[in-house]
Design an enzyme around this catalytic site. Structure first.
Site, PDB file in Angstrom:
ATOM      1  N   SER A  59      47.533  71.898  42.156  1.00 13.14           N
ATOM      2  CA  SER A  59      46.558  70.814  42.071  1.00 13.14           C
ATOM      3  C   SER A  59      46.596  70.240  40.662  1.00 13.14           C
ATOM      4  O   SER A  59      46.991  70.930  39.724  1.00 13.14           O
ATOM      5  CB  SER A  59      45.150  71.358  42.360  1.00 13.14           C
ATOM      6  OG  SER A  59      44.159  70.390  42.080  1.00 13.14           O
ATOM      7  N   TYR A  74      37.927  76.858  41.756  1.00 16.66           N
ATOM      8  CA  TYR A  74      39.080  76.148  42.316  1.00 16.66           C
ATOM      9  C   TYR A  74      40.131  75.932  41.229  1.00 16.66           C
ATOM     10  O   TYR A  74      41.317  76.200  41.433  1.00 16.66           O
ATOM     11  CB  TYR A  74      38.625  74.811  42.914  1.00 16.66           C
ATOM     12  CG  TYR A  74      39.751  73.983  43.469  1.00 16.66           C
ATOM     13  CD1 TYR A  74      40.311  74.286  44.711  1.00 16.66           C
ATOM     14  CD2 TYR A  74      40.262  72.900  42.767  1.00 16.66           C
ATOM     15  CE1 TYR A  74      41.347  73.534  45.232  1.00 16.66           C
ATOM     16  CE2 TYR A  74      41.299  72.134  43.278  1.00 16.66           C
ATOM     17  CZ  TYR A  74      41.837  72.453  44.506  1.00 16.66           C
ATOM     18  OH  TYR A  74      42.867  71.705  45.015  1.00 16.66           O
ATOM     19  N   LYS A  98      44.005  77.407  41.134  1.00 18.64           N
ATOM     20  CA  LYS A  98      45.166  76.526  41.059  1.00 18.64           C
ATOM     21  C   LYS A  98      45.938  76.741  39.763  1.00 18.64           C
ATOM     22  O   LYS A  98      47.173  76.629  39.739  1.00 18.64           O
ATOM     23  CB  LYS A  98      44.743  75.069  41.224  1.00 18.64           C
ATOM     24  CG  LYS A  98      44.186  74.774  42.625  1.00 18.64           C
ATOM     25  CD  LYS A  98      45.168  75.143  43.727  1.00 18.64           C
ATOM     26  CE  LYS A  98      44.695  74.738  45.103  1.00 18.64           C
ATOM     27  NZ  LYS A  98      45.735  74.891  46.129  1.00 18.64           N
TER      28      LYS A  98
END
Length: 178
Positions: A32, A45, A49
């Site tokens: 990401s 998150y 990532k």
């Protein structure tokens, strides 16, 4: 962390010996832009990532002489079906909401084509994003102090917007306080 980082790593570790034996293959992982730029309001998150980016970046250097390539895809916001429920992790845990489609998100069909092109070309790292995510990514890469100044200014407002169920990509509302 389990789904976004450990699952792809475990899958790769299971299949890698077979690829090494064949001396052929390409591993493609979807990381990401949150692996390249901290994502205010999405710390877990981003951490997951970033873990993917670190693991697969290191792996690319370890298997380069074994006939195995690694492609790390770093997409920014991508569109989904108009009525799809978006699930993400915010500062207080799981957030589920239907997000309106906007022009700041990369079209999913276009993302698939770009990912396929990156794979075919043997690109090691590929960024797929629209503005402002792409600009912040380049700033973080080449002028990190400036990027940090921007993120420290915008970050708290973005985290609050996400926590309240609003879009985390409307930079204009952060700058104007709206």
């Amino acid at each position: 962390m389990e789904l976004n980082a450990m699952a792809p790593i475990r899958l790769t570790r299971a299949i890698l010996p077979h690829m090494v034996k064949r001396r052929k293959g390409r591993i493609v992982v979807i990381a990401s832009m949150a692996a390249k730029v901290p994502s205010p309001g999405q710390a877990m998150y981003s951490a997951a990532k970033m873990a993917l980016w670190g693991y697969f970046g290191s792996l690319a250097t370890e298997v380069a002489d074994k006939g195995i390539g690694v492609t790390i895809i770093c997409p920014g916001p991508v569109t989904g079906p108009a009525d799809a429920l978006r699930v993400l992790y915010g500062p207080k845990g799981l957030i589920q909401r239907i997000e309106p489609q906007d022009k700041k998100r990369l079209d999913a069909a276009r993302a698939v084509v770009l990912i396929a092109n990156a794979m075919a070309a043997g690109v090691v790292e590929c960024w797929l994003a629209k503005q402002p995510v792409l600009t912040i990514g380049y700033l973080m890469q080449y002028v990190p102090q400036l990027a940090w100044l921007i993120l420290l200014k915008v970050g708290p407002a973005r985290a609050k917007a996400l926590a309240s169920g609003k879009s985390g990509y409307d930079v204009r509302s952060f700058a104007t306080g709206g």
